[in-house]
Design an enzyme around this catalytic site. Structure first.
Site, short mmCIF file in Angstrom:
data_model
loop_
_atom_site.label_atom_id
_atom_site.label_comp_id
_atom_site.label_asym_id
_atom_site.label_seq_id
_atom_site.Cartn_x
_atom_site.Cartn_y
_atom_site.Cartn_z
N ASP A 160 0.83 -1.20 0.00
CA ASP A 160 0.00 0.00 0.00
C ASP A 160 0.87 1.26 0.00
OD1 ASP A 160 -2.35 1.55 0.34
OD2 ASP A 160 -2.13 1.49 2.52
N ASN A 421 6.71 -7.51 6.58
CA ASN A 421 5.45 -6.89 6.98
C ASN A 421 4.29 -7.71 6.45
OD1 ASN A 421 3.91 -4.55 8.14
ND2 ASN A 421 3.12 -4.57 6.03
N GLU A 422 3.44 -8.11 7.35
CA GLU A 422 2.18 -8.80 7.03
C GLU A 422 2.34 -9.96 6.04
OE1 GLU A 422 -0.88 -5.92 6.14
OE2 GLU A 422 -1.01 -5.41 8.26
N ASN A 475 -0.28 -5.91 13.69
CA ASN A 475 -0.97 -4.84 12.95
C ASN A 475 -2.48 -5.12 13.04
OD1 ASN A 475 1.62 -4.23 12.12
ND2 ASN A 475 1.26 -4.56 9.94
N TYR A 477 -6.64 -3.34 12.70
CA TYR A 477 -7.48 -2.21 12.27
C TYR A 477 -8.93 -2.38 12.73
CZ TYR A 477 -3.44 -0.54 9.77
OH TYR A 477 -2.19 -0.05 9.49
N TYR A 481 -11.07 -1.17 9.33
CA TYR A 481 -11.50 -2.12 8.30
C TYR A 481 -12.58 -3.07 8.84
CZ TYR A 481 -7.50 -0.50 5.60
OH TYR A 481 -6.61 0.28 4.91
N GLU A 513 1.03 -1.57 14.08
CA GLU A 513 0.19 -0.70 13.25
C GLU A 513 -1.20 -0.64 13.86
OE1 GLU A 513 -0.11 -1.42 9.02
OE2 GLU A 513 2.05 -1.75 8.83
N TRP A 558 -0.04 3.81 12.93
CA TRP A 558 0.04 3.85 11.47
C TRP A 558 -0.72 5.06 11.01
CZ3 TRP A 558 3.32 1.67 8.46
CH2 TRP A 558 3.13 1.73 7.07
N LYS A 577 -3.90 7.87 6.73
CA LYS A 577 -3.85 7.50 8.15
C LYS A 577 -2.77 8.28 8.90
CE LYS A 577 -5.87 2.94 7.59
NZ LYS A 577 -5.73 2.78 6.12
C1 BDP Z 1 -1.52 -2.56 6.62
C2 BDP Z 1 -0.21 -2.42 5.88
C3 BDP Z 1 0.15 -0.98 5.56
C4 BDP Z 1 -1.07 -0.27 5.02
C5 BDP Z 1 -2.14 -0.29 6.10
C6 BDP Z 1 -3.41 0.45 5.68
O1 BDP Z 1 0.84 -3.01 6.62
O2 BDP Z 1 1.20 -0.95 4.63
O3 BDP Z 1 -0.80 1.02 4.59
O4 BDP Z 1 -2.49 -1.62 6.33
O5 BDP Z 1 -4.28 -0.19 5.12
O6 BDP Z 1 -2.15 -3.72 6.23
O7 BDP Z 1 -3.49 1.64 5.90
#
Ligand code: BDP
Length: 611
Positions: A160, A421-422, A475, A477, A481, A513, A558, A577
């Site tokens: 991303d 990462n991820e 990480n 959200y 999300y 994150e 993040w 973000k």
């Molecule tokens: C995570 C990723 C990061 C993205 C973030 C997002 O590690 O690179 O920018 O989500 O969706 O999954 O903002």
């Protein structure tokens, strides 16, 4: 690989500035054989994508050419001449006049070309660099190139952030003597009030056997505090001043190569090469569920960042470097992660000098085909299948890891390596993929803990690699999300999830994150996603959860600043973000973080100094 530094025996000429520039489609065949006929000039260091008002350049898939003339200083007769690139994104072919002198793949690590005997003191040569921005499943990060109905190639990728390309870091022509210090490794420890400094110097070039090595450690006041002889050994610094987060202190290790004198006595003659390696004395250790720096529990506060600014893309810029660190300190951040690739060496040098702690990440982002399935509803493709990332990708990843550790091993600011990462750590094949990488990292650097940033789909139940690592970086959200706009539900899921990681692995856990896209200037009295209030409330909810979990060792929001991404319906001119806008203006959340982090002072909530 050593950073280029001047010394009594070494000189540097900067090759930064404007270079001739052309897309390969306009450069003709073998563009290195003559002057590049192009009206365009591109600055180095900078990504080229946003410089020109030309979609053909911005969206170009493939090779572009940079060219300039370089005059070798006439005083360099008898010296080695080395051309050094801080990075070329993603692959480079380098020509001195008509001759190919270097090729390198990997867009975020340095490489050199030894031009001794190929170019000549006092004379000029034509330097041409082909830069390839293509990402495939044999590159790190990976990507896919497809050909559209119009016959044009298109690049897609799973990470991303925008696929900026070009010569984004400084380029230098360096001299060294024919016998030279090729590498230096410093590992530090403590014995009571004394600092213990293990060093190793590698010597290369002519007549190496007739050379003696001597080293001295010099403090910030210029006093010699320890000395030793030999290519490897141990220095003891009495009453050492430690390198501490927020209170940096650096010593210099001066490494000298000494020739035989006229009687043939080794080490009694002149100094043939001298290289100064700064270092800090500090220890890093994971003990139980704690992360210790100098034996004291450390609580990470800070951000995942990006190298990303207007116009210059990922081009290194000292003004942004200084300003970003000012903003880090203003918010009370004591650390950051180099998400999602190794940053410019200048950034790490600065972190060393200013006491900011760094989690250093490889460019292995997007090793996760499940994410694609999640976003599109298509059946997921197995990430680690041989036709995807189960084949050559792992070898390329290993090479990147090697280059990262070789470059950054001596930075006291770097306290942990982040291998990816991820990645799809929940999928079959993840363990087989990561085991050799973990083994390699531990062999190359037995002193620093290892981590990876775990994706949302990897849960405490299905993750297959957590036990291989020292710290679990998560990480998440929830509230963005998932459970968008419903922070109460998000809070319950987050806490259950984090406690699950603690319970299963019994290791330190940190949030690598958490964040919410935020449009600056959008305000609301409701829990309205995209508003500045929602970003603040979202972060505050996470902080309540963190403060209830005693095994928690840190929080990286993040993101530090808004950044450019590829176009798509999930992004409005990039990812928003950031706690700061792309031009580094604070959103409301920045003030809330500032209040919290200055209050914490690098310690877990509720933990007093010296606990
Ligand atoms: C995570 C990723 C990061 C993205 C973030 C997002 O590690 O690179 O920018 O989500 O969706 O999954 O903002």
């Amino acid at each position: 690989m050593l950073s280029p530094r001047t010394s009594p025996t070494r000189d540097i000429v900067s090759l930064d500035g404007l270079w001739r520039f052309a897309l390969d489609t306009h450069a003709g065949a073998a563009p290195w054989t003559s002057r590049l006929l192009s009206p365009l000039e591109a600055p180095v260091p900078a990504s080229y994508n946003d410089l020109f008002v030309d979609a053909e350049i911005r969206d170009h898939v493939g090779v572009v050419w940079y060219q300039r003339e370089v005059r070798v200083p006439r005083g360099w007769a008898g010296e080695r001449v080395v051309l050094r690139f801080g990075s070329v994104t993603h692959a480079a072919q380098v020509y001195a006049d008509d001759r190919l002198v270097a090729e390198h793949t990997g867009g975020y690590t340095p490489f050199e070309a030894d031009l001794t005997g190929i170019v000549h003191p006092g004379a000029e040569f034509r330097l041409t660099v082909g830069v390839d921005n293509r990402l495939t499943n044999e590159t790190i990060p990976p990507g896919t190139v497809t050909t559209g109905p119009d016959g044009r190639e298109r690049q897609s990728y799973l990470h991303d952030f925008y696929n900026y390309a070009g010569i984004a870091r400084p380029v230098r022509l360096c001299s060294t003597p024919p016998t030279f210090v090729e590498d230096v490794t410093v590992v530090t420890g403590r014995d009571g009030a004394a600092g213990i400094v293990e060093y190793r110097a590698e010597v290369a070039g002519e007549a190496v056997d007739a050379i003696a090595v001597r080293v001295r450690a010099v403090d910030e006041a210029g006093r010699i505090v320890a000395e030793a002889h030999g290519p490897e050994g141990v220095l003891r610094i009495e009453d050492v001043t430690l390198w501490r987060p927020g209170a940096a202190y650096l010593y210099d290790l001066v490494v000298e190569l000494v020739a035989e004198d006229e009687t043939g006595a080794t080490g009694a003659g002149e100094v043939v090469d001298s290289y100064t390696q700064p270092f800090g004395v500090r220890t890093v250790e994971v003990r139980g569920t704690e992360f210790l720096i100098n034996g004291e529990p450390f609580y990470f506060t800070g951000f995942g960042k990006h190298e990303d600014t207007l116009v210059r893309g990922k081009g290194h810029d000292d003004a942004y470097l200084v300003h970003d660190f000012q903003l880090l300190q203003w918010t009370g951040a004591n650390s950051f992660r180099t998400s999602h690739y190794p940053y410019a060496e200048e950034v790490l040098d600065f972190a060393d000098r200013h006491g900011i702690v760094v989690i250093d990440e490889t460019a292995a982002v997007g090793l996760n085909l499940g994410v694609m399935g999640g976003l599109t509803g298509q059946a997921p493709t197995p990430t680690f299948a041989p036709e995807n990332f189960g084949g050559i990708t792992g070898d390329v990843h290993a090479q990147h890891l090697r280059e990262l550790i070789e470059r950054d091993k001596n930075h006291p600011s770097v306290v942990m390596w982040c291998l990816a990462n991820e990645p799809a750590s929940n999928e079959d094949g993840a363990r087989e993929y990561f085991e050799p990488l973990v083994e390699l990292a531990r062999k190359l650097d037995p002193t620093r803990p290892l981590t990876y940033a775990a994706v949302m789909f990897a849960t405490p139940q299905n993750d297959q690699i957590g036990d291989l690592f020292d710290v679990l970086s998560i990480n998440r959200y929830y509230g963005w999300y998932l459970f968008t706009g419903d922070l109460a539900t998000a809070e319950q899921y987050l806490e259950k999830d984090l406690r699950g990681w603690v319970r299963r692995f019994g290791k330190p856990v940190m949030m690598s994150e958490y964040g919410a896209d935020t449009q600056p200037g959008l305000h609301s009295v409701w829990d309205t996603p995209w508003s500045e209030e929602y970003q603040s409330d979202y972060l505050a909810m996470y902080h309540r959860v963190f403060d209830r979990i005693s095994e928690f060792i840190g929080e990286h929001v993040w993101n530090f600043a808004d950044f450019q991404t590829s176009a798509g319906i999930h992004r409005v001119d990039g990812n928003k973000k950031g706690v700061f806008t792309r031009d580094r203006k604070p959103k409301t959340a920045a003030f809330a973080l500032r209040g919290r982090w200055h209050g914490l002072g690098g310690r877990k909530p509720g933990q007093a100094a010296g606990d």
